[in-house]
Design a protein around this motif. Structure first.
Motif, PDB file in Angstrom:
ATOM      1  N   ARG A  89      -4.950  42.954  -3.620  1.00  0.00           N
ATOM      2  CA  ARG A  89      -6.284  43.567  -3.554  1.00  0.00           C
ATOM      3  C   ARG A  89      -6.275  44.838  -2.701  1.00  0.00           C
ATOM      4  N   ARG A 580      -5.314  42.869 -16.015  1.00  0.00           N
ATOM      5  CA  ARG A 580      -5.263  43.459 -14.668  1.00  0.00           C
ATOM      6  C   ARG A 580      -4.461  44.759 -14.644  1.00  0.00           C
ATOM      7  N   ASP A 582      -3.619  48.697 -15.083  1.00  0.00           N
ATOM      8  CA  ASP A 582      -4.443  49.900 -14.944  1.00  0.00           C
ATOM      9  C   ASP A 582      -4.034  50.985 -15.924  1.00  0.00           C
ATOM     10  N   TYR A 591     -12.548  45.255 -14.340  1.00  0.00           N
ATOM     11  CA  TYR A 591     -11.517  45.022 -13.339  1.00  0.00           C
ATOM     12  C   TYR A 591     -10.926  46.340 -12.846  1.00  0.00           C
ATOM     13  N   ARG A 592     -10.708  47.267 -13.752  1.00  0.00           N
ATOM     14  CA  ARG A 592     -10.166  48.562 -13.341  1.00  0.00           C
ATOM     15  C   ARG A 592     -11.117  49.283 -12.381  1.00  0.00           C
ATOM     16  N   ARG A 595     -11.280  46.117  -9.098  1.00  0.00           N
ATOM     17  CA  ARG A 595     -10.030  45.533  -8.615  1.00  0.00           C
ATOM     18  C   ARG A 595     -10.246  44.126  -8.039  1.00  0.00           C
TER      19      ARG A 595
END
Length: 979
Positions: A89, A580, A582, A591-592, A595
């Motif tokens: 993270r 997940r 990028d 999510y992009r 995060r």
């Protein structure tokens, strides 16, 4: 407060970000393995000091600690019933790059492709980090170190072990040490406790090595991919007492890695892919020794069933350029292979043909085509888990019929010497037959490491017994061939139990002693490598939900286990984590942006899996606040239905959940204002001048808030009734014709000129064009989960369009086209609905068929264009459909803003979504518009995409690009010069 709550509160008291919510624990109860273990707390450390603080507290209170990177491991070594440290993270930075020394220092949570990208940028493209596992777009450096990951180019570059120079670690008692190629020291020289601990560990490791010199020399490092167990041969005197490399592959059981110094390699400047077709994987393996003579950087293989599945999921164009055959090898050659790469490739082809096993082969010099082919290999794990080829087993059936088409890890990455691979594969296939199983094979042929997904049945006691018996027999088989239980993914919960088959009792004791040197109390990731948990413990599917969830959407039919179709659908996520990533593809835009695991497709699927697994009854399951929260930032873009290797369709799951969750309850205001938009748009156009003035006035904010919308979002202007009438007047009033133009509610109310342009373009090729402007696709009701109303709307639409012909139905709005193509037969599972859905085409798709028929546009297209592909068109009609059409039309330079626009139907307008919507636009669309000139052509076939462009034009002074136009307007001479 319970024990977990007290632990979480104490960790927060130390200034740590810690979460013990049921939703968060659900997200981290799984990795990419067969296992499930609910953690007590999830912690998101920001640096090594915070890691040390968390681990030290856990040491004091006796709590278990599980380090976790991207959570993509298949051995079950990133989950546990304790405190999970998510290193990805925040601890995801490159700390230094030294081009002269060819080294980089990076934090453990750094994603491998990001590390490679930043290293290349810092070295002018000259250097990179070599290990490139198929999960590299979401796997982290710490995870690669923990499992000793290898990757597609391990034939030349070996394992992660071969590139580690130094490790910064935290011990089980919370001390910060640095492991080097020659020993161990305190990270902070002033830390006396750490220095004393380092000296103690060194003394004990030297004693352990001295007591086991013989077996360390004879039993370890026998083949290139001997990953199972601890890598204790690095402690031998002849290897310089290399503590750093001895810790690689320890799976978080000895220390927590916080950062590493790694070696870098030169980037090949002349790569050439050789693609080879064979009858089967055994024939392919027999030719590997010939290929190795040419010093390739990669020899990778795939099974035909993986190829078939990708074509079903993403269209036939998703896999092109493969030579004839049923199994394929990818061989990468470059300037390190030979001075003349092309000549070497041709010579190798001739040798392989002379061997007599090669079916067909070709070189692939084009970088784009190479990337497309490599993606098939990289998505192998997910694609093989739910096969979509109906002919691969026993004559086939419906590809989604049930467990026969599911395969699982468990015996996933065993390895032998590559020269012994053919015989091992023959024995392995015989073993599969003996146990009544089928395996889907892919992997690192050049390194003798074969990935196999097997048709285990983890849902029944008999199936689990078969799985365990097979794995035990497979362990014996690989050992007979001098191999390793694991060649890349580590032992984890899946294979540690079988290590005594591979290693002597003395070596097993040495492993136990090594673990005890670092972690005397056994609190770091227990259950892996030493003192393992039984293989059958904590299997995620061991408890089969048997309830009938009675969904509005047709998720298929009950399989031969009686498994509910909705349960089967949400269990499709196996945790490979492509959502997940990028880069590459479109999912998962939220999510992009954030995060946060909760906003990934995988995180949402895991919470849904907990819902169907753990809800006391169906009704309480649909009322889950955890699921509602997890789904809140899902844009319903449908990209996951295409990009996810297992075909997870979160937009469908969200629609169904919202439908059930709000049944008999008040809904968010936006569900009424936006969800029912098609019902009131027609009336609104009569008042367009008044409505537009209100939306442009100081009352606009009040109006937006009263409708549950965010007042900061730019609102569209309604087309005046006269303008709508004039546009529709140019179209046929009859539904008869060679082709039927479907004018949707949004096009009619906001962009009627697009309907007129589409009609003229179709008329330039077809002798007659019919039109319908009164039917609806029901999309807004679907996306807000009002499925009863959506079904009624779609039933009426299906009746009106099912006219007994097979003529195409062309829909200018991509989201509506996708709804008619995909959602219609799922909500109205009738033969008529299926007939209508099969006829539906997006406008770009139909232009492609017109070009196939020899049609040419009546206007000269621009030389370049910025293209924002609508996510629904991307998912349902093909990722590159519009780009290919533009190129065929003569647009030479197509700059694709490859990502979601952020508006995504109702999402970007709803209260609470604005910030994420803006962040999503920043992933591709906003940067593309900032670099576009004021005279550029911007294509936005989707109305949402057009609104995203207008919002950026209105709010960002650096965006000077013009308003987006539809493809129909681009190629319609009547549109040129219009506003």
């Amino acid at each position: 407060m319970n024990e977990a709550g007290e632990l979480c509160a104490a960790l927060r008291g130390l200034g740590l970000e810690a979460d013990d919510s049921s939703r968060r624990r659900s997200e981290y109860a799984y990795d990419a393995s067969n296992y499930r273990l609910l953690p007590q707390v999830v912690v998101f450390p920001r640096d090594d000091v915070e890691v040390a603080a968390a681990v030290a507290h856990c040491h004091r209170v006796g709590a278990v600690v599980i380090p976790r990177g991207g959570g993509t491991g298949m051995g079950g070594n990133a989950i546990g019933a304790g405190v999970v440290l998510d290193m990805s993270r925040y601890m995801n930075r490159v700390l230094a790059v030294d081009a002269d020394a060819r080294t980089a220092r990076a934090q453990a949570g750094m994603v491998l492709t990001t590390l490679q990208r930043e290293v290349r940028a810092a070295t002018d493209g000259a250097l990179t980090f070599a290990p490139d596992p198929s999960s590299q777009s979401r796997a982290t450096l710490g995870g690669a170190i923990g499992n000793d990951a290898c990757g597609n180019h391990s034939v030349r570059y070996g394992r992660t072990t071969d590139h580690v120079i130094e490790l910064s670690v935290v011990t089980a008692d919370g001390l910060r040490l640095t492991a080097t190629r020659s020993g161990l020291r305190a990270t902070d020289p002033e830390d006396r406790a750490a220095a004393d601990r380092a000296a103690e560990i060194v003394t004990r490791l030297r004693a352990l090595t001295a007591a086991n010199l013989a077996i360390f020399r004879t039993d370890l490092e026998r083949i290139p991919r001997q990953v199972s167990g601890y890598h204790l041969a690095h402690l031998l005197p002849e290897h310089g007492f290399d503590v750093a490399r001895a810790l690689v592959g320890s799976e978080g059981t000895c220390v927590v890695v916080t950062s590493a110094v790694v070696g870098l390699v030169t980037v090949p400047s002349r790569p050439l892919l050789l693609c080879l077709g064979y009858h089967d994987v055994v024939d392919a393996a027999r030719d590997v020794p010939t290929m190795l003579e040419y010093s390739p950087s990669a020899i990778e293989g795939i099974d035909e069933r993986i190829v078939a599945t990708m074509r079903v999921r993403r269209g036939r164009d998703a896999v092109s350029g493969l030579p004839d055959g049923h199994a394929w090898l990818y061989v990468d050659l470059d300037e390190e292979s030979a001075p003349d790469v092309e000549a070497a490739a041709e010579e190798l082809l001739q040798k392989l043909r002379a061997n007599g096993r090669l079916v067909d082969g070709r070189t692939v010099p084009d970088a784009g085509e190479r990337a497309q082919l490599w993606r098939v290999r990289e998505d192998g794990a997910g694609l093989s888990s739910r096969l979509a080829d109906p002919d691969w087993e026993n004559g086939g059936a419906d590809a989604d019929a049930g467990k026969r088409y599911e395969s699982w890890p468990g015996w996933e990455d065993s390895a032998v010497d590559p020269h012994r691979l053919p015989e091992y594969l023959e024995g392995f296939e015989a073993l599969l037959t003996q146990h009544g199983l089928t395996g889907v094979m892919y992997g690192h042929f050049g390194a003798g490491c074969m990935h196999v997904r097997i048709t285990f049945d983890p849902r029944t006691p008999e199936g689990r017994d078969t799985m365990i018996a097979f794995c035990e027999d497979a362990a014996k088989l690989v050992v007979e061939h001098g191999g390793s239980l694991s060649g890349e993914h580590g032992d984890g919960r899946a294979r540690s139990q079988f290590l005594p088959i591979m290693y002597s009792p003395g070596m097993i004791r040495a492993f136990e002693d090594f673990k005890a040197v670092w972690d005397t109390a056994g609190r770091l990731n227990p259950g892996s490598i030493v003192h393992p948990a039984p293989v059958q413990d904590n299997l995620a599917l061991a408890e089969v939900p048997t309830r009938d969830w009675s969904t509005a959407i047709d998720f298929g039919h009950v399989d031969d286990l009686g498994l509910d179709p909705f349960v089967h659908a949400v269990q499709g996520c196996i945790g490979v984590g492509r959502c997940r990533a990028d880069s590459g593809g479109v999912m998962c835009p939220s999510y992009r942006a954030t995060r946060d695991e909760k906003d990934s497709t995988r995180g949402r699927a895991r919470v849904l899996q907990e819902m169907v697994r753990s809800a006391p009854d169906v009704r309480s399951g649909w009322r889950s606040d955890d699921v509602r929260e997890a789904l809140d930032l899902c844009l319903s873009c449908k990209a996951c239905s295409s990009d996810c290797p297992t075909g997870v369709d979160m937009a469908n799951y969200k629609a169904e959940f919202l439908h059930q969750h709000y049944r008999g309850r008040a809904r968010p205001l936006s569900h009424y204002s936006l969800g029912w938009m098609p019902a009131w748009l027609s009336a609104a156009t009569r008042l367009a001048p008044v409505a537009n003035r209100v939306l442009a006035s100081r009352f606009s904010g009040l109006a937006a808030r009263s409708a549950g919308l965010d007042p900061r979002r730019t609102t569209p202007r309604l087309a005046a009734r006269r303008r709508v009438r004039d546009a529709l007047a140019t179209l046929s009033s009859s539904t008869e014709g060679d082709v039927l133009l479907f004018v949707d509610s949004f096009t009619k109310a906001f962009r009627p000129q697009v309907a007129a342009a589409a009609g003229r373009v179709l008329g330039s090729h077809h002798s007659s064009v019919g039109c319908t402007a009164d039917a609806c696709c029901g999309l807004t009701w679907i996306s807000t989960g009002q499925l009863d109303r959506a079904r009624k709307v779609l039933e009426a639409t299906a009746r009106s369009l099912d006219d007994g012909t097979d003529r195409p139905i062309v829909v200018p709005e991509p989201s509506c086209a996708a709804a008619l193509r995909k959602d219609l037969p799922e909500l109205v599972p009738t033969a008529g609905a299926r007939r209508v859905a099969a006829r539906v085409r997006s406008f770009a798709t139909h232009v492609g068929t017109m070009l196939d028929d020899g049609w040419r546009p009546p206007v000269e297209p621009p030389a370049s264009a910025v293209l924002q592909t609508h996510c629904h068109e991307y998912a349902v009609f093909g990722a590159a459909t519009q780009r290919r059409v533009l190129q065929r039309l003569g647009v030479g330079d197509v700059h694709v803003a490859d990502g979601c626009c952020g508006v995504a139907g109702n999402f970007g307008f709803e209260k609470g979504h604005y910030e994420v919507s803006v962040q999503v636009a920043e992933q591709a669309l906003a940067p593309a518009l900032r670099t576009a000139s004021p005279t550029a052509t911007v294509l936005t076939d989707g109305f949402s995409c057009a609104m995203a462009v207008e919002h950026l034009r209105a709010t960002d002074p650096t965006v000077t690009a013009p308003t987006g136009i539809h493809l129909a307007e681009l190629i319609d001479p009547g549109s040129h010069g219009e506003e």
